[in-house]
Write a protein that holds these residues in place. Structure first.
Motif, PDB file in Angstrom:
ATOM      1  N   ASP A 269       0.821  -1.205   0.000  1.00 56.95           N
ATOM      2  CA  ASP A 269       0.000   0.000   0.000  1.00 56.95           C
ATOM      3  C   ASP A 269       0.860   1.262   0.000  1.00 56.95           C
ATOM      4  N   ALA A 272       2.108   1.684  -3.577  1.00 53.83           N
ATOM      5  CA  ALA A 272       1.007   2.165  -4.418  1.00 53.83           C
ATOM      6  C   ALA A 272       0.756   3.648  -4.180  1.00 53.83           C
ATOM      7  N   GLU A 273       0.816   4.065  -2.932  1.00 55.96           N
ATOM      8  CA  GLU A 273       0.604   5.479  -2.625  1.00 55.96           C
ATOM      9  C   GLU A 273       1.651   6.346  -3.318  1.00 55.96           C
ATOM     10  N   ARG A 276       1.036   6.428  -7.149  1.00 59.69           N
ATOM     11  CA  ARG A 276      -0.158   7.176  -7.585  1.00 59.69           C
ATOM     12  C   ARG A 276       0.179   8.615  -7.967  1.00 59.69           C
ATOM     13  N   GLU A 308      -0.681  -7.313  -5.242  1.00 63.25           N
ATOM     14  CA  GLU A 308      -0.781  -6.536  -4.011  1.00 63.25           C
ATOM     15  C   GLU A 308      -0.600  -5.028  -4.198  1.00 63.25           C
ATOM     16  N   PRO A 311      -3.662  -3.309  -7.596  1.00 61.99           N
ATOM     17  CA  PRO A 311      -5.051  -3.003  -7.279  1.00 61.99           C
ATOM     18  C   PRO A 311      -5.245  -1.676  -6.540  1.00 61.99           C
ATOM     19  N   HIS A 312      -4.168  -1.126  -5.997  1.00 65.30           N
ATOM     20  CA  HIS A 312      -4.266   0.107  -5.224  1.00 65.30           C
ATOM     21  C   HIS A 312      -3.732   1.326  -5.972  1.00 65.30           C
ATOM     22  N   THR A 314      -5.247   3.063  -8.304  1.00 65.36           N
ATOM     23  CA  THR A 314      -6.280   4.028  -8.650  1.00 65.36           C
ATOM     24  C   THR A 314      -6.244   5.193  -7.682  1.00 65.36           C
TER      25      THR A 314
END
Length: 314
Positions: A269, A272-273, A276, A308, A311-312, A314
């Protein structure tokens, strides 16, 4: 590859290891790797939802550059065709083909056949090249490489189009009445233009379906993207442009070895952050590269990213 709608997660692709082994980025284990490793990684990327596989292009590397570049550079058409037969969905990107080194009819014959055999999965990434000796050995004027590439893109639009007998009349190439089949499976093969110089960005804006930057750091991308949009608007080009970015090296999880100061690592996560930030700038696809000590570790990283991290996004 159509750019996603605003707010959508970016597509993610990978330039495969093994097929190019510059000392700037190759991992030690790649030196002993071969075709079976490429196949395993291509299949892993497809299963993990990656949008494309990418390969590089150099015909020959001079001795003065070999210590940095290495001399392992697989042929992109042969390599992508090999991988096409082992995959079913994933797109096949040349990142980038130095199309000025070859006559457009030759380039079109190779890549049209690849697109035909793969069921329409080709993305033709093109670039000007930077190795003077490579051009000189093949009888191409290095100083004219930008102008040659500009014309080559126009010629390839014709030769990769639907016409069995394409024609092109330019300063460097002139042909008509010469038939080529099979035609590409796609009605329009996407052409992504590589490079981050002022000339390359202008070329991407005016002639490309996509832009492939060459190592632009995050803080430089917004200005480059603004220029792309401005040039395209001024030229009245309404078609969408797929904007790309190459991320920092990645490692999913907490590494137990030294992965380098620039590498982004940590929980999925958190990665992903950080990633983004790219779509927030207007980037539509990101090219990722993972640190690894073996093929097994790299497959694990590819799988972890797909399951993992992606999916994050977006």
């Amino acid at each position: 590859m159509t750019p996603p709608d605003g707010g959508a997660a970016p597509a993610y692709g990978i330039q495969l290891p093994v097929q190019s082994q510059s000392t700037l980025y190759a991992e030690p284990w790649e030196a002993a790797a071969g075709p079976e490793d490429l196949l395993a990684l291509a299949r892993a990327a497809e299963h993990a939802g990656f949008a494309y596989l990418a390969t590089c292009d150099h015909v020959a590397v001079p001795r003065r550059l070999a210590p940095a570049m290495g001399t392992v550079w697989y042929d992109p058409v042969a390599t992508l065709a090999y991988l096409a037969a082992a995959t079913t969905r994933i797109r096949l990107l040349s990142h980038v083909a130095i199309v000025g080194l070859r006559h457009p009819l030759l380039t079109a014959k190779q890549y049209a056949t690849l697109d035909h055999l793969s069921g329409g999965r080709l993305i033709l990434g093109v670039g000007a090249g930077h190795v003077r000796e490579e051009f000189e050995a093949l009888g191409v004027d290095f100083g004219q490489r930008g102008a040659v590439l500009d014309e080559a893109i126009d010629a390839l639009r014709a030769t990769l189009g639907p016409d069995e007998f394409p024609s092109h009349h330019g300063k460097f190439h002139d042909f008509e009445g010469l038939g080529q089949r099979p035609r590409p499976a796609q009605e329009r093969v996407p052409v992504w233009v590589g490079g981050s110089s002022s000339a390359a960005v202008r070329r991407a804006a005016l002639k490309g379906d996509g832009w492939l930057p060459q190592g632009d750091p995050r803080d430089r991308l917004p200005a480059q993207i603004d220029r792309l949009r401005r040039l395209r608007a001024e030229a009245g080009i309404a078609q969408p442009l797929t904007v790309g970015a190459i991320t920092e090296p990645l490692y999913v999880g907490t590494p137990e070895w030294e992965v380098g100061r620039r590498t982004l690592s940590g929980a999925p996560d958190a990665l992903a952050e950080s990633l983004r930030a790219y779509p927030a700038m207007g980037v539509h696809q990101i090219q990722v590269r993972f640190r690894s000590r073996s093929r097994t570790e790299l497959v694990d990283q590819i799988q972890a990213f797909g399951a993992e991290v992606a999916p994050h996004l977006t």
